[in-house]
Design an enzyme around this catalytic site. Sequence first.
Site, PDB file in Angstrom:
ATOM      1  N   HIS A   8       0.637  -1.372  -0.364  1.00  0.00           N
ATOM      2  CA  HIS A   8       0.304   0.215  -0.025  1.00  0.00           C
ATOM      3  C   HIS A   8       0.445   1.125  -0.228  1.00  0.00           C
ATOM      4  CE1 HIS A   8       1.060   0.313   4.095  1.00  0.00           C
ATOM      5  NE2 HIS A   8       0.623   1.453   4.373  1.00  0.00           N
ATOM      6  N   HIS A  23       1.492   5.781   1.049  1.00  0.00           N
ATOM      7  CA  HIS A  23       1.812   6.325   1.907  1.00  0.00           C
ATOM      8  C   HIS A  23       1.378   7.790   1.301  1.00  0.00           C
ATOM      9  CE1 HIS A  23       3.156   4.336   6.510  1.00  0.00           C
ATOM     10  NE2 HIS A  23       2.049   4.068   5.394  1.00  0.00           N
ATOM     11  N   ASP A  56      -0.225  -0.292   9.932  1.00  0.00           N
ATOM     12  CA  ASP A  56       0.555  -0.720   9.191  1.00  0.00           C
ATOM     13  C   ASP A  56       1.638  -2.408  10.745  1.00  0.00           C
ATOM     14  OD1 ASP A  56       0.125   0.822   7.189  1.00  0.00           O
ATOM     15  OD2 ASP A  56       1.789   1.882   7.294  1.00  0.00           O
ATOM     16  N   CYS A  69     -11.274   2.216  22.149  1.00  0.00           N
ATOM     17  CA  CYS A  69     -11.869   2.450  23.313  1.00  0.00           C
ATOM     18  C   CYS A  69     -12.728   0.614  23.501  1.00  0.00           C
ATOM     19  CB  CYS A  69     -12.398   2.810  23.373  1.00  0.00           C
ATOM     20  SG  CYS A  69     -13.888   3.100  22.702  1.00  0.00           S
ATOM     21  N   HIS A 107     -18.408   4.959  24.839  1.00  0.00           N
ATOM     22  CA  HIS A 107     -17.169   4.894  25.497  1.00  0.00           C
ATOM     23  C   HIS A 107     -16.792   3.749  26.335  1.00  0.00           C
ATOM     24  CE1 HIS A 107     -13.470   6.477  25.958  1.00  0.00           C
ATOM     25  NE2 HIS A 107     -13.278   6.532  27.208  1.00  0.00           N
ATOM     26  N   HIS A 155      -8.289   3.952  29.413  1.00  0.00           N
ATOM     27  CA  HIS A 155      -9.556   3.436  28.605  1.00  0.00           C
ATOM     28  C   HIS A 155      -9.069   4.245  27.167  1.00  0.00           C
ATOM     29  CE1 HIS A 155     -10.867   7.474  29.731  1.00  0.00           C
ATOM     30  NE2 HIS A 155      -9.267   7.377  30.410  1.00  0.00           N
TER      31      HIS A 155
END
Length: 245
Positions: free
Chosen positions: A63, A65, A76, A124, A189, A214
């Site tokens: 791929h 960038h 990646d 999360c 969340h 978290h």
Amino acid sequence: MRLPVAAKRHAEREYPRESCGLLVDGKYWPCRNAAQTPDEHFVIDPADYKAAMRAGEVQAVIHSHPDYPAAPSVADRIGCEESGLPWAIIPVEQGKAGKHVWIKPVGWQAPLIGREFVHGVHDCLSIILDFYQREMGIDLGTYDREDGWWDQGKDYYRELLPKAGFRAVTAPRHGDVVLMQIRSPVPNHAGIYLETGVLATEPEHYPAPQSILHHLYGRDSKRDPYGGYWLEKTVSVWRHETQDD
């Protein structure tokens, strides 16, 4: 491993979108980028991947960038590990392909504390899945989700948690999932309640008793004291069936 010239030409044609393709029996197999934000990341179209598998042996993922160095992102590195294949990254500056780099799966894992945010890869939900896998030895599976599902009114967490073996409880204890609602029509969340604030798999961090682990949107994952704002935003607490008394 040799990178076919066709891969670089494809990267230039797709600019400023990220190009993506596969190396199949030594030849480049261009694929469609099915990502919702193709200028930021890529998702190989499943139909293209299946067609490539029928055509021969898939040997690598390739791929580009656009306007960004060929250094692998966290996404990646995770994708490379999950695929079990080498990945080539082609930098494309103002439409011109530069020198590519290869990365290979080496067993790399992102830390629970301090990982960067990439929705659907490191978010999360990912922190919960990885915590249970590493800290509690419980495989909760993998789940696809679209960015912004909460703005579409999808009650993703309250649908997912019971199916994954969780039940609602009244007070948190170590390892419970704390479900929160932040500027959203639905709970959007979640974090893990840490009674001692210690991670067995990352003992180098200082203890943070009665905290939550978290990963907020757009920020690095961290621990925060569980009180004040986070307690106010909590709508429910969930415990996995394996942790019942």
